[in-house]
Design an enzyme around this catalytic site. Sequence first.
Site, PDB file in Angstrom:
ATOM      1  N   GLY A  97      26.124  32.537  49.856  1.00  0.00           N
ATOM      2  CA  GLY A  97      27.547  32.771  49.626  1.00  0.00           C
ATOM      3  C   GLY A  97      27.879  34.203  50.014  1.00  0.00           C
ATOM      4  O   GLY A  97      28.514  34.485  51.026  1.00  0.00           O
TER       5      GLY A  97
ATOM      6  N   CYS B 139      45.286  48.665  31.820  1.00  0.00           N
ATOM      7  CA  CYS B 139      45.155  49.345  30.533  1.00  0.00           C
ATOM      8  C   CYS B 139      43.788  49.016  29.925  1.00  0.00           C
ATOM      9  O   CYS B 139      43.693  48.283  28.934  1.00  0.00           O
ATOM     10  CB  CYS B 139      46.279  48.926  29.620  1.00  0.00           C
ATOM     11  SG  CYS B 139      47.841  49.487  30.239  1.00  0.00           S
TER      12      CYS B 139
END
Length: 431
Positions: free
Chosen positions: A292, A361
């Site tokens: 992959g 955040c």
Amino acid sequence: MLHTNLGINEKNHLTLAGVDTVSLAETYGTPLMVMDEERIRRNLRLYKDAMRRFFGEGSRPLFASKAFSCKYIYRVVREEGVGIDLVSSGELYTAVEAGFDVKNAFLHGNNKTDDDIRYAIECGVGHFVVDNLTELDRIDEIAAARGLVQPILLRLTPGIDPHTHAAITTGKVDSKFGIAIETGQADAAVAYTLKKRNVRLDGFHCHIGSQIFDVKPFCDAAALMISYIASVKKAFGYEAKILNLGGGPGVRYIESQPELDYAAFIEKIASFIDRETARYNLKKPEILMEPGRSIVADSCLTLYTVGGVKEIPGFKNYVSIDGGMPDNPRYALYQSDYTVCLASRMADKPDFLCTVAGRCCESGDLIQENVPLPRPNRGDILAVLVTGAYNYSMASNYNRIPRPAVIALRNGEAFPVIRRESFADLTRNDL
Ligand SMILES: *Cc1c(COP(=O)(O)O)cnc(C)c1O
């Protein structure tokens, strides 16, 4: 440069496949993922040719599409005549939508629901890679209800530790994936499977982990699986036709990592398989591999625009970018290595050591630490290299940040392959 598809042009801008990345950022906006199509095709051909040559007739790669799943990729892989590995109904749906012939697909997953099984059988998925026996029962029942026999492989854990990051190690005996050989459970599973009438056992699968640079764990796994095939032949008179060795070859993300010669890697594994099949007097099985990362990672880079640059005297420097863990969570997840550069000023001296931070955040929303860059200014274009694998496919909308656009380059021309998400996309399913 890190890979041969990267370069620097006369404006001292970073190029990918000869195309100026800064002008791409101006045209398409940031964050932007840019894929070099020729590189993907080159990597696919490399595996395809080497596997046929060293493993013999019928041996072939399957692209592990969880690394990057979208319609465009399935079209490229189909054009190259390569099969795929899938891990969910969502990936299967995407492949079908892209016109991929899923006869050439292997369906993985350690928890295939009844709906997944039904959908995959309906779509005509070539092989299921069976993880456990309750799943096997359901595949057998659902295939029986449709009046067909479903080809399968059994996923086994050979008990190999490839010494990569624990979160991407998958072949040890206590793994959540597959059926253990050393506990005797694999033997019981083979006996059980051979009695089923609506599944046909075509062979075995193992996958030891990811981002592995050493060929030895692959050779060990191959030798162990061949010896297991021999013991099954002796005990049950059943000889496996397919041996799938999974994925995992490593990719160069930073200068200090080697660039693997995948053909040499395959040749080495093949010598072990030849030796072991001769030793047990077995017919050589068709060998499958499921790369992959090593198909897509080095085809791609991500471009960001620099925002705030913060110096904390005596501590550290931060360079904030207009993306981060929503489009690339790998540093937050695995402390993955990346090469970062200032695409708009490649000739400037990298004398500013900094942490590249995302906009979320979260203090952990970092792309890389201890990065030497020329001191960036707001508006500079920053590139993170080798982002083709497990970036977009792991992307989220955390903090309601839209996913980036993905464009591809072919013969010097850029074209979009995944549209940038809009704010309207973010609320599409909100009621
Ligand atoms: C993730 C995975 C792969 C691909 O691994 P890479 O390291 O990206 O080559 C192949 N097979 C299975 C079963 C996997 O889970």
